[in-house]
Design an enzyme around this catalytic site. Structure first.
Site, PDB file in Angstrom:
ATOM      1  N   ASP A 256       5.864   8.379   8.122  1.00 10.60           N
ATOM      2  CA  ASP A 256       6.083   7.235   7.229  1.00 10.60           C
ATOM      3  C   ASP A 256       6.089   7.679   5.764  1.00 10.60           C
ATOM      4  O   ASP A 256       5.258   8.494   5.357  1.00 10.60           O
ATOM      5  CB  ASP A 256       4.916   6.258   7.462  1.00 10.60           C
TER       6      ASP A 256
ATOM      7  N   GLU B 231      10.880   9.600   7.636  1.00 13.65           N
ATOM      8  CA  GLU B 231      11.346   8.401   6.957  1.00 13.65           C
ATOM      9  C   GLU B 231      11.435   8.771   5.486  1.00 13.65           C
ATOM     10  O   GLU B 231      10.486   8.628   4.721  1.00 13.65           O
ATOM     11  CB  GLU B 231      10.412   7.200   7.128  1.00 13.65           C
TER      12      GLU B 231
HETATM   13  O1  TEU Z   1       8.397   2.161   4.323  1.00 13.79           O
HETATM   14  C1  TEU Z   1       8.502   3.153   3.303  1.00 13.79           C
HETATM   15  C2  TEU Z   1       9.433   2.789   2.242  1.00 13.79           C
HETATM   16  O2  TEU Z   1       9.785   3.585   1.399  1.00 13.79           O
HETATM   17  C3  TEU Z   1       9.935   1.397   2.184  1.00 13.79           C
HETATM   18  O3  TEU Z   1      10.059   0.970   0.841  1.00 13.79           O
HETATM   19  C4  TEU Z   1      11.315   1.353   2.786  1.00 13.79           C
HETATM   20  O4  TEU Z   1      12.145   2.280   2.098  1.00 13.79           O
HETATM   21  C5  TEU Z   1      11.842  -0.032   2.559  1.00 13.79           C
HETATM   22  O5  TEU Z   1      10.864  -0.903   3.069  1.00 13.79           O
HETATM   23  C6  TEU Z   1      13.162  -0.198   3.290  1.00 13.79           C
HETATM   24  O6  TEU Z   1      13.146   0.354   4.547  1.00 13.79           O
HETATM   25  C7  TEU Z   1       7.362   2.522   5.230  1.00 13.79           C
HETATM   26  C8  TEU Z   1       7.340   1.527   6.390  1.00 13.79           C
HETATM   27  O7  TEU Z   1       8.616   1.554   7.044  1.00 13.79           O
HETATM   28  C9  TEU Z   1       7.039   0.152   5.854  1.00 13.79           C
HETATM   29  O8  TEU Z   1       7.025  -0.785   6.933  1.00 13.79           O
HETATM   30  C10 TEU Z   1       5.663   0.193   5.204  1.00 13.79           C
HETATM   31  O9  TEU Z   1       5.400  -1.076   4.613  1.00 13.79           O
HETATM   32  C11 TEU Z   1       5.634   1.270   4.107  1.00 13.79           C
HETATM   33  O10 TEU Z   1       6.126   2.526   4.568  1.00 13.79           O
HETATM   34  C12 TEU Z   1       4.190   1.521   3.680  1.00 13.79           C
HETATM   35  O11 TEU Z   1       3.515   2.132   4.737  1.00 13.79           O
END
Ligand code: TEU
Ligand code: CA
Length: 543
Positions: A203, A245
């Protein structure tokens, strides 16, 4: 399971699911691990190779589990460790794999580490986190949760200092400059790997380190740490994967593959919004241009391609004007917008038009990469913009039209989230059982596409050659490797398209369209094809 296949991920079909939303086995209103285990046959039958489950650890759930309070346990509502072990065994018994979410960048503020850190400047846990006497450091770092946070720093009265957080203020960032934090995270990974997981979805990995005068993303120190983690995995757990990610431009995501010594896989965030742009414009250019800009990746790496996920449809990797256009086209009601994205599911975004949804999957399954399906999108589930944050795309899976859509036997008032009631998307209209029973349903078309893909590795790793001298409304391309080739034609427009494709076979040739199994002839190296609006065809040469 074939543990010897170290590159299984290069051709796998993935499925992202939210345990809480999938199936409630003990009727407490929350989906759980036993419930998910009971539904593995459904996932195997769909043709899924690898599951990714969102965080299942103890958490105050201020970010649906991405705020972890204990990396070594299971959230009680989801079950106990034995339930997880049983899940893993059942997944592997079906020759499937499972990766779990690893939230490296931050913990919950309820984590004992943070509680110890804030209450004592001398605590050994103090510098597990990033503290400052001012809120000015790292001023070039953008705020990601724009709709809720006004700063990446929050004052903590108990600690008497500010602490750094890239997401909600209830998610303090871990300090990766502290070697003990790096050790802790590797220990966490070892624990779950020993329990049998096939890898991790990492993440928010671009944000691990902070450096003054930078935007605090994609720093060299982060890549050095990832190389350390990858080495640990290769030495001790060959065949397990790391999926990044990294919501960044293609050239910045490329860096997360390193020289094949960092991530095995990375989500291809930038192509995702451009599939929606191309569909709305009826023009392949947005997709072609971003893929032309996408660098080659090491042989032992793979992109993970997707249409939607548990977050908002992010518009971070598009220009300002592209974002405004996308919001106007796909989120006319401002409630559909969140941060720099759109909090809607796939079917509602595509007007619940099965032709368009299938076409989006035709692109997803035939462009380079290993595709991932977001739970419920395969049956055309709807969303609920009345629910806060991203909850509207995280509602209970709709299994049938019995009470609570077959998700739970409890009283509806105890469900963690309401079931979709919208007239087009309620369980009477949209359910697994209904989709399975209708031969031309979205589910059955997706299942067929997956079946075809599984038999031909060309889609995940073959070359990509665009057919150019045809109307922009057609996204047509060759996928080739040294043993076979396939011609894919997607009609992105809502008008019939007649096209003659140069198939460069000098002699008469017979082609089979893989989805309908209809045969076509080419003469003198040319094949005439007629496509209905939003129709897609996958041709294989029979000679
Ligand atoms: O998201 C990481 C992140 O950079 C988010 O801003 C993402 O780019 C944006 O929501 C569009 O996808 C991760 C998880 O996917 C998200 O659910 C969490 O809220 C976040 O990290 C914090 O852990
Ligand atoms: Ca960080």
């Amino acid at each position: 399971m074939d543990r010897k296949n170290k590159i299984w991920y290069k051709n796998a079909v993935f499925y992202e699911l939210y345990v809480r939303a999938f199936f409630d086995s003990n009727n407490d209103g929350h989906g759980d691990l036993r419930g998910m285990t009971q539904k593995l046959d459904y996932l195997q039958d769909l043709g899924i190779d690898c599951l990714w489950i969102m965080p299942i650890y103890p958490s105050p759930l201020k970010d649906d589990g991405y705020d972890i309070a204990d990396y070594y346990q299971i959230l009680p509502e989801y079950g106990i460790l034995d339930d997880f072990k049983a899940l893993i065994d059942e997944v592997h018994a079906r020759e499937m794999r499972l990766i779990v979410d690893l939230v490296l960048n931050h913990t919950s503020d309820q984590h004992p580490w943070f509680q110890a850190a804030r209450s004592d400047k001398e605590s050994p846990y103090r510098d597990y986190y990033v503290w400052s006497d001012t809120s000015y450091k790292y001023g070039d770092a953008r705020i990601i949760f724009l709709d809720t946070e006004t700063s990446n720093w929050t004052w903590d009265e108990v600690a008497g200092q500010y602490y750094w957080h890239r997401f909600y203020s209830s998610q303090p960032d871990l300090n990766y400059d502290n070697p003990r934090v790096q050790e802790e995270m590797i220990k966490v990974m070892q624990y779950w790997l020993d329990l049998g997981v096939d890898g991790f979805r990492a993440d928010a990995v671009p944000y691990l380190f902070e450096r003054e005068g930078t935007n605090c993303e994609n720093l060299p120190e982060t890549h050095a740490f990832i190389k350390r983690v990858r080495n640990f995995l290769d030495q001790n757990y060959p065949g397990r994967i790391l999926l990044a990610e990294a919501n960044q431009w293609p050239e910045d995501v490329r860096a997360y593959f390193g020289d094949g010594d960092e991530f095995h896989m990375g989500f291809h965030f930038p192509v995702m919004p451009r599939i929606f742009m191309a569909l709305r414009k009826g023009d392949r250019t947005p997709i072609k241009s971003i893929l032309d800009r996408t660098p080659e990746i090491p042989e032992n790496c793979q992109w993970c391609t997707f249409l939607r996920n548990h977050d908002e449809l992010t518009l971070e990797m598009v220009t300002e004007e592209e974002r405004e256009w996308m919001w106007k086209e796909y989120a006319p009601d401002v409630r559909m917008r969140l941060n720099l994205g759109i909090r809607r599911r796939l079917a509602p975004l595509l007007d619940n038009d099965q032709r368009k949804i299938e076409l989006a999957y035709s692109l997803l399954f035939t462009l380079p990469g290993s595709p991932i399906i977001y739970y419920g999108d395969e049956i055309g589930m709807g969303d609920d913009v009345e629910l806060p944050d991203r909850n509207g795309v995280r509602t209970p899976m709709q299994w049938d039209s019995d009470i609570n859509a077959g998700f739970s036997g409890t009283d509806a008032s105890l469900l963690y989230s309401p079931i979709i009631t919208h007239e087009q998307y309620n369980p009477q209209q949209v359910s697994v059982i209904k989709q399975i029973s209708l031969s031309n349903s979205l589910y059955n078309r997706i299942r067929k596409m997956i079946q075809i893909r599984k038999g031909m590795h060309i889609f995940s790793r073959g070359s990509l050659e665009w057919v150019e001298a045809i109307p922009d409304a057609l996204a047509a391309y060759w996928r080739k490797n040294d043993s076979e080739k396939v011609l894919v034609i997607n009609n992105l427009s809502n008008t019939k398209q007649n096209v003659i494709i140069q198939v460069d076979e000098p002699f008469e040739n017979i082609w089979v369209e893989l989805l309908t199994e209809r045969s076509y002839e080419s003469k003198g190296g040319k094949m005439r094809v007629e496509l209905e609006p939003f129709e897609y065809m996958w041709f294989k040469n029979l000679i």
